[in-house]
Design a protein around this motif. Structure first.
Motif, PDB file in Angstrom:
ATOM      1  N   LEU A  39       0.832  -1.203   0.000  1.00 50.93           N
ATOM      2  CA  LEU A  39       0.000   0.000   0.000  1.00 50.93           C
ATOM      3  C   LEU A  39       0.869   1.256   0.000  1.00 50.93           C
ATOM      4  CD1 LEU A  39      -3.011  -0.616   2.399  1.00 50.93           C
ATOM      5  CD2 LEU A  39      -2.944  -0.646  -0.076  1.00 50.93           C
ATOM      6  N   ILE A  65       0.850   4.084  -2.927  1.00 54.64           N
ATOM      7  CA  ILE A  65       0.500   5.485  -2.639  1.00 54.64           C
ATOM      8  C   ILE A  65       1.605   6.419  -3.142  1.00 54.64           C
ATOM      9  CG2 ILE A  65       0.178   7.138  -0.759  1.00 54.64           C
ATOM     10  CD1 ILE A  65      -1.181   4.751   0.744  1.00 54.64           C
ATOM     11  N   LEU A  97       1.458   6.664  -6.826  1.00 50.07           N
ATOM     12  CA  LEU A  97       0.289   7.454  -7.225  1.00 50.07           C
ATOM     13  C   LEU A  97       0.574   8.946  -7.093  1.00 50.07           C
ATOM     14  CD1 LEU A  97      -2.998   5.814  -5.936  1.00 50.07           C
ATOM     15  CD2 LEU A  97      -2.469   6.536  -8.246  1.00 50.07           C
ATOM     16  N   ILE A 133       0.283  11.693 -10.029  1.00 52.31           N
ATOM     17  CA  ILE A 133      -0.626  12.841  -9.958  1.00 52.31           C
ATOM     18  C   ILE A 133       0.145  14.139 -10.231  1.00 52.31           C
ATOM     19  CG2 ILE A 133      -2.039  14.213  -8.362  1.00 52.31           C
ATOM     20  CD1 ILE A 133      -2.876  11.484  -7.126  1.00 52.31           C
ATOM     21  N   VAL A 183     -11.620  -1.295  -2.799  1.00 52.02           N
ATOM     22  CA  VAL A 183     -11.198   0.014  -3.315  1.00 52.02           C
ATOM     23  C   VAL A 183     -11.800   0.275  -4.697  1.00 52.02           C
ATOM     24  CG1 VAL A 183      -9.210   1.279  -4.212  1.00 52.02           C
ATOM     25  CG2 VAL A 183      -9.131   0.248  -1.934  1.00 52.02           C
ATOM     26  N   GLN A 198      -3.049   1.975  11.337  1.00 52.30           N
ATOM     27  CA  GLN A 198      -2.134   2.512  10.325  1.00 52.30           C
ATOM     28  C   GLN A 198      -2.519   1.981   8.943  1.00 52.30           C
ATOM     29  OE1 GLN A 198       1.856   1.106  10.722  1.00 52.30           O
ATOM     30  NE2 GLN A 198       2.658   2.488   9.156  1.00 52.30           N
ATOM     31  N   PHE A 199      -2.828   0.684   8.934  1.00 53.84           N
ATOM     32  CA  PHE A 199      -3.200   0.054   7.664  1.00 53.84           C
ATOM     33  C   PHE A 199      -4.488   0.686   7.109  1.00 53.84           C
ATOM     34  CE2 PHE A 199      -5.063  -3.048   4.900  1.00 53.84           C
ATOM     35  CZ  PHE A 199      -3.984  -3.634   4.259  1.00 53.84           C
ATOM     36  N   LYS A 200      -5.427   0.912   7.990  1.00 57.38           N
ATOM     37  CA  LYS A 200      -6.699   1.506   7.558  1.00 57.38           C
ATOM     38  C   LYS A 200      -6.462   2.903   6.974  1.00 57.38           C
ATOM     39  CE  LYS A 200     -10.193  -0.860  10.307  1.00 57.38           C
ATOM     40  NZ  LYS A 200     -11.080  -0.802  11.440  1.00 57.38           N
ATOM     41  N   LEU A 232      -3.662   3.989   5.661  1.00 59.10           N
ATOM     42  CA  LEU A 232      -2.979   3.829   4.370  1.00 59.10           C
ATOM     43  C   LEU A 232      -3.975   3.479   3.273  1.00 59.10           C
ATOM     44  CD1 LEU A 232       0.219   1.850   5.408  1.00 59.10           C
ATOM     45  CD2 LEU A 232       0.151   4.122   4.368  1.00 59.10           C
ATOM     46  N   ASN A 233      -4.869   2.577   3.640  1.00 59.98           N
ATOM     47  CA  ASN A 233      -5.860   2.145   2.646  1.00 59.98           C
ATOM     48  C   ASN A 233      -6.756   3.305   2.217  1.00 59.98           C
ATOM     49  OD1 ASN A 233      -7.017  -0.049   1.143  1.00 59.98           O
ATOM     50  ND2 ASN A 233      -8.829   0.241   2.421  1.00 59.98           N
ATOM     51  N   ASN A 262      -5.889   6.424   2.343  1.00 56.62           N
ATOM     52  CA  ASN A 262      -4.999   7.286   1.562  1.00 56.62           C
ATOM     53  C   ASN A 262      -4.930   6.808   0.110  1.00 56.62           C
ATOM     54  OD1 ASN A 262      -3.080   9.098   0.848  1.00 56.62           O
ATOM     55  ND2 ASN A 262      -1.727   8.687   2.589  1.00 56.62           N
ATOM     56  N   LEU A 263      -4.751   5.501  -0.032  1.00 57.59           N
ATOM     57  CA  LEU A 263      -4.673   4.918  -1.378  1.00 57.59           C
ATOM     58  C   LEU A 263      -5.968   5.161  -2.141  1.00 57.59           C
ATOM     59  CD1 LEU A 263      -3.199   2.988  -3.415  1.00 57.59           C
ATOM     60  CD2 LEU A 263      -4.499   1.150  -2.347  1.00 57.59           C
ATOM     61  N   SER A 264      -7.046   4.898  -1.445  1.00 59.44           N
ATOM     62  CA  SER A 264      -8.356   5.049  -2.073  1.00 59.44           C
ATOM     63  C   SER A 264      -8.572   6.501  -2.518  1.00 59.44           C
ATOM     64  CB  SER A 264      -9.426   4.611  -1.069  1.00 59.44           C
ATOM     65  OG  SER A 264     -10.686   4.691  -1.646  1.00 59.44           O
ATOM     66  N   SER A 301      -6.218   8.781  -3.102  1.00 63.83           N
ATOM     67  CA  SER A 301      -5.266   9.130  -4.166  1.00 63.83           C
ATOM     68  C   SER A 301      -5.743   8.601  -5.512  1.00 63.83           C
ATOM     69  CB  SER A 301      -3.888   8.550  -3.855  1.00 63.83           C
ATOM     70  OG  SER A 301      -3.400   9.091  -2.663  1.00 63.83           O
ATOM     71  N   LEU A 302      -6.235   7.366  -5.464  1.00 62.25           N
ATOM     72  CA  LEU A 302      -6.727   6.765  -6.717  1.00 62.25           C
ATOM     73  C   LEU A 302      -7.903   7.564  -7.265  1.00 62.25           C
ATOM     74  CD1 LEU A 302      -6.317   4.321  -8.609  1.00 62.25           C
ATOM     75  CD2 LEU A 302      -8.060   3.134  -7.267  1.00 62.25           C
ATOM     76  N   LYS A 357      -8.453  10.686  -6.723  1.00 62.21           N
ATOM     77  CA  LYS A 357      -7.918  11.963  -7.182  1.00 62.21           C
ATOM     78  C   LYS A 357      -7.335  11.803  -8.594  1.00 62.21           C
ATOM     79  CE  LYS A 357      -4.940  15.616  -5.376  1.00 62.21           C
ATOM     80  NZ  LYS A 357      -3.942  15.921  -4.349  1.00 62.21           N
TER      81      LYS A 357
END
Lengths: 572, 72
Positions: free
Chosen positions: A154, A158, A161, A165, A439, B4-6, B8-9, B11-13, B15-16, B18
């Motif tokens: 992850l 990130i 990404l 961007i 996701v 932390q994992f949540k 990050l997830n 954040n990833l979601s 960013s994607l 965006k």
């Protein structure tokens, strides 16, 4: 008494010695004649010879004893049981038809696999179970590594990404040309390709993480599988029907005790050749096999007698299995004439001292292949009691002795009451996997499956070696199953009556009495009778009508142990 | 670690999301000719998103190979 061999009236040479006995002790024999051999001369001998010529030795000859009031005792001549043939007579053994003797002989030789082969349909059902091994710490390491890997992936995604961007902002910024601000086509194509590459990368990453999660789930938490099982009552009832008897048992009808046979059957999938997910078919037949501790109908009934302090009576083709004192409780009292003590006898009695025990130990079998039986189930697998004198003057003269060892040939089955620590940890991980896989929309739904595991049976590996005794409702053990199957519950419900304080009797043996034929008939179905105003248990009754002689052995309730001893609970 | 994992997830979601929004806005500003040029790549982005939703790693691989073989 009149005697009929194959419905032809005959006169055995030992006719005058033949009487009728009812023995109600141990494996009760209700109504049998007092000799087990008959001597047949002349025409009866001829009938036997003809039978051997036409049918051989392996089928018995019907033999009936008819009493004066029309009651018939049905026997058969067993030609395979040490027959003796002389020039003018033969000496043969006779056995009761449809009796305990006959029933147990047949039952001991009748396996459940034989009945299956003969087409007997047992009402089997499936018991859901899980394999939870004792390697939880190792699995926890795998889970931690899985979580670490996913976190790293992850972070990396990130980071990439963010770069993409920022490049996109640059690509989308128009440059000033001769005709005004324009966006370069090359930059645009390059950027859109970059987006595609990112989408593919993240998608592939998340798909891989999801697949990893699924594989981990299947390996660490194999799906719920099923073992075949059958209620104890149904096994015995079908077995009785197969042998031509019927079962009448309030003891078994009122309970849900269930047999889960060992998973040792031919033709199963090998656990070393298939991943656990493929092993979905039940590993057993649902009825005991040759590898079970109760492979035959007889051995199952014996196990039931041991476990539930029960006795079996077989009367006129009806098999009754009840707690030892059942007949005392349900039968109305029958009055028999008072005893007539013969002038040359003194009144004498003894105590049932043989029923006194120092230690009473009820214990299920521990199964080293299913560690659950040595884990939490260990605490309920046994119960131990001791008879202690209330007052002692000389400790070395205390004579309370003996061991009553009650050993049901079963092991217990563990119920999954709640998620263990690893499952709770794993549930969090799988919630994360469910989130990650969502996701792009959709995604897995692993976490709720962990909760669905509560309530099923748990074993520590695919195979176990001792037949299990469960208490099931709709295939699962209820949360309070221990109140039915624990050794303590066996004591509380079935065995406590064996405390000598509750089980003390005076025994009078071979007491002569006059008894009318109708009284004798009344006693056939009820061996409790009121004698001198006290409800007594008849242990043995012998009656020879040719000699007008009747003797009984019976026991009178007494309180000789009351207040003298107490029962100490050692473990329960 | 779960928290932390949540994060990050999330954040990833975000960013994607965006990135995809950026892509969407970018397309609006393009000329017809430019849109025509990037259309096949847009189709593949949509196909990749669908494959991701279906968990179809083979379809993703197929899209990736298409570009690898043309040396773009």
């Amino acid at each position: 008494m009149r005697h009929f061999l194959n419905e032809i009236e005959i006169t055995p040479r030992n006719r005058e010695e033949i009487g009728v006995i009812s023995d109600f002790t141990d494996n009760p024999e209700v109504l049998k004649i007092n000799v087990d051999t008959i001597i047949l001369p002349r025409e009866a001998y001829g009938i036997v010879k003809d039978h051997i010529t036409t049918l051989g030795l392996f089928e018995g000859i019907p033999y009936r004893v008819q009493m004066a009031n029309g009651i018939s005792l049905n026997y058969y001549v067993d030609l395979t049981s040490a027959p003796i043939f002389r020039s003018y007579e033969c000496e043969l053994k006779i056995l009761r038809r449809q009796s305990a003797d006959k029933f147990f002989e047949d039952a001991n030789g009748t396996s459940f696999e034989l009945m299956l082969k003969k087409g007997v349909v047992f009402p089997r059902f499936q018991v859901p179970y899980l394999v939870i091994k004792d390697n939880q710490a190792e699995l926890a390491i795998s889970l931690a590594l899985g979580l670490y890997t996913m976190t790293q992936a992850l972070i990396s995604a990130i980071k990439d990404l963010a770069t993409t961007i920022s490049q996109g902002v640059q690509a989308g910024t128009p440059s000033v040309g001769a005709t005004g601000p324009v966006i370069g086509l090359g930059d645009i194509i390059s950027y859109v390709l970059n987006i595609l590459a990112q989408v593919i990368y993240i998608a592939a990453l998340l798909v891989a993480v999801t697949n990893l999660g699924l594989q981990m789930f299947n390996l660490i938490f194999p799906k719920i599988r099923y073992l075949g099982a059958c209620k104890v009552k149904d096994l015995i009832e079908k077995g009785c029907q197969y042998l031509g008897f019927t079962l009448d048992s309030t003891l078994l009808s009122s309970t849900n005790f269930t047999i889960v046979p060992v998973p040792l059957v031919r033709g199963r999938k090998g656990i070393f050749k298939f991943v656990s997910d493929d092993l979905v078919a039940p590993f057993n037949k649902g009825v005991p096999s040759s590898s079970d501790s109760v492979s035959t109908l007889g051995s199952l009934i014996t196990a039931v007698e041991t476990t539930f302090n029960a006795r079996t009576k077989v009367v006129d083709g009806v098999v009754q299995i009840e707690r030892r004192d059942f007949w005392q409780d349900v039968t109305s009292m029958n009055v028999v004439p008072a005893m007539v003590i013969q002038a040359d006898r003194q009144d004498e009695f003894s105590y049932n001292a043989e029923d006194v025990w120092k230690r009473y130990y009820i214990h299920y079998t521990l199964d080293s292949m299913d560690l659950n039986t040595m884990d939490e189930l260990y605490d309920i697998h046994d119960a131990e009691f001791s008879t202690e004198p209330v007052n002692i003057v000389n400790a070395d003269l205390v004579t309370i002795k003996g061991l009553q060892d009650v050993s049901p040939p079963f092991s217990l089955g563990q119920r999954k009451d709640e998620l263990n620590w690893l499952e709770k940890q794993a549930k969090k991980l799988f919630e994360l996997i469910d989130e990650v896989s969502g996701v792009f929309g959709g995604g897995t739904n692993l976490a709720p499956k962990i909760d669905a595991r509560v309530g099923v049976m748990v074993i520590s590996q695919n195979f176990f070696s001792v037949t299990k005794l469960l208490y099931t409702v709709a295939g699962k053990q209820p949360a309070n199953f221990k109140t039915f199957v624990s050794a303590k519950s066996l004591w509380d419900k079935y065995h406590y009556i064996n405390q000598i304080q509750l089980n003390s009797w005076k025994i009078k043996s071979s007491v002569r009495l006059r008894i009318m034929e109708e009284d004798f008939v009344t006693l056939l179905n009820n061996n409790y009778a009121e004698i001198d105003g006290v409800n007594c248990e008849i242990l043995q009754l012998e009656w020879i009508d040719e000699k007008s002689l009747a003797t009984i052995t019976y026991r009178i309730p007494d309180n000789y142990a009351s207040g003298k001893v107490t029962t100490l609970t050692i473990n329960a | 670690m779960e928290e932390q994992f949540k994060e990050l997830n999330k954040n990833l979601s975000d960013s994607l999301k965006k990135l995809l929004d950026l892509n969407k806005n970018l397309l609006k500003d393009l000329t017809e000719e430019q849109q025509k040029a990037v259309l096949p790549i847009q189709n593949d982005i949509n196909a990749a998103l669908k494959a991701a939703k279906d968990g179809n790693i083979l379809a993703l691989n197929e899209i990736q190979n298409k570009y690898a073989s043309t040396n773009i």
